[in-house]
Write a protein that holds these residues in place. Sequence first.
Motif, PDB file in Angstrom:
ATOM      1  N   ASN A 139      29.025  22.768   7.561  1.00 49.30           N
ATOM      2  CA  ASN A 139      29.193  24.127   7.044  1.00 49.30           C
ATOM      3  C   ASN A 139      30.648  24.413   6.705  1.00 49.30           C
ATOM      4  O   ASN A 139      30.936  25.071   5.703  1.00 49.30           O
ATOM      5  CB  ASN A 139      28.674  25.166   8.039  1.00 49.30           C
ATOM      6  CG  ASN A 139      27.169  25.192   8.099  1.00 49.30           C
ATOM      7  OD1 ASN A 139      26.500  24.791   7.150  1.00 49.30           O
ATOM      8  ND2 ASN A 139      26.625  25.648   9.211  1.00 49.30           N
ATOM      9  N   GLU A 140      31.582  23.919   7.523  1.00 47.63           N
ATOM     10  CA  GLU A 140      33.001  24.123   7.230  1.00 47.63           C
ATOM     11  C   GLU A 140      33.412  23.338   5.979  1.00 47.63           C
ATOM     12  O   GLU A 140      34.185  23.834   5.162  1.00 47.63           O
ATOM     13  CB  GLU A 140      33.857  23.714   8.423  1.00 47.63           C
ATOM     14  CG  GLU A 140      33.726  24.687   9.579  1.00 47.63           C
ATOM     15  CD  GLU A 140      34.343  24.205  10.867  1.00 47.63           C
ATOM     16  OE1 GLU A 140      34.927  25.036  11.580  1.00 47.63           O
ATOM     17  OE2 GLU A 140      34.244  22.983  11.174  1.00 47.63           O
ATOM     18  N   LYS A 196      31.534  22.699   3.455  1.00 53.80           N
ATOM     19  CA  LYS A 196      31.002  23.472   2.327  1.00 53.80           C
ATOM     20  C   LYS A 196      31.825  24.735   2.087  1.00 53.80           C
ATOM     21  O   LYS A 196      32.137  25.077   0.953  1.00 53.80           O
ATOM     22  CB  LYS A 196      29.535  23.824   2.578  1.00 53.80           C
ATOM     23  CG  LYS A 196      28.612  22.622   2.556  1.00 53.80           C
ATOM     24  CD  LYS A 196      27.202  22.996   2.953  1.00 53.80           C
ATOM     25  CE  LYS A 196      26.326  21.764   3.082  1.00 53.80           C
ATOM     26  NZ  LYS A 196      24.989  22.092   3.598  1.00 53.80           N
ATOM     27  N   ARG A 197      32.180  25.425   3.162  1.00 53.88           N
ATOM     28  CA  ARG A 197      32.946  26.666   3.054  1.00 53.88           C
ATOM     29  C   ARG A 197      34.310  26.434   2.393  1.00 53.88           C
ATOM     30  O   ARG A 197      34.802  27.276   1.664  1.00 53.88           O
ATOM     31  CB  ARG A 197      33.148  27.269   4.438  1.00 53.88           C
ATOM     32  CG  ARG A 197      33.805  28.631   4.398  1.00 53.88           C
ATOM     33  CD  ARG A 197      33.908  29.338   5.749  1.00 53.88           C
ATOM     34  NE  ARG A 197      33.010  28.871   6.753  1.00 53.88           N
ATOM     35  CZ  ARG A 197      33.380  28.553   8.008  1.00 53.88           C
ATOM     36  NH1 ARG A 197      34.626  28.654   8.380  1.00 53.88           N
ATOM     37  NH2 ARG A 197      32.492  28.144   8.880  1.00 53.88           N
ATOM     38  N   TYR A 198      34.902  25.275   2.661  1.00 50.58           N
ATOM     39  CA  TYR A 198      36.218  24.963   2.097  1.00 50.58           C
ATOM     40  C   TYR A 198      36.115  24.174   0.780  1.00 50.58           C
ATOM     41  O   TYR A 198      37.102  23.662   0.299  1.00 50.58           O
ATOM     42  CB  TYR A 198      37.057  24.191   3.118  1.00 50.58           C
ATOM     43  CG  TYR A 198      37.578  25.094   4.214  1.00 50.58           C
ATOM     44  CD1 TYR A 198      38.829  25.697   4.106  1.00 50.58           C
ATOM     45  CD2 TYR A 198      36.821  25.355   5.350  1.00 50.58           C
ATOM     46  CE1 TYR A 198      39.307  26.525   5.091  1.00 50.58           C
ATOM     47  CE2 TYR A 198      37.292  26.193   6.345  1.00 50.58           C
ATOM     48  CZ  TYR A 198      38.533  26.790   6.222  1.00 50.58           C
ATOM     49  OH  TYR A 198      38.997  27.617   7.196  1.00 50.58           O
TER      50      TYR A 198
END
Length: 113
Positions: A102-103, A105-107
């Motif tokens: 998820n991190e 993807k977020r970045y």
Amino acid sequence: MKELFKYPSLFIVIISGAILFSLFIQKSISKEDDVYTLKINEYVENQWYYEVYIGPKLIIKQEIIPGARGKQFFKSKEEARKIGVLVIDKLKSGIMPMISLNELKRYDITFKK
């Protein structure tokens, strides 16, 4: 759960390693004069990695994208920098510097799923 206790010595080694790593990180970040430094390096064209230092001491050399499946490199210096900064932020906060999908993807990190 029974399978986990089938190999109690392996379980103890894993837990001990996690505790020792946590203590090492806590000891490292507890000093007021500790300064984190991020260094971005390129293997070959479009393959980047980062290193995290406390003072002159190398503590993390992340050659592949953490949390991604297989051996994948960062596609740009900026992508390596984003995750390196996130790792340093986690270290400063006393959080284990693990990176989730998820991190990534977020970045907006480029990786194969």
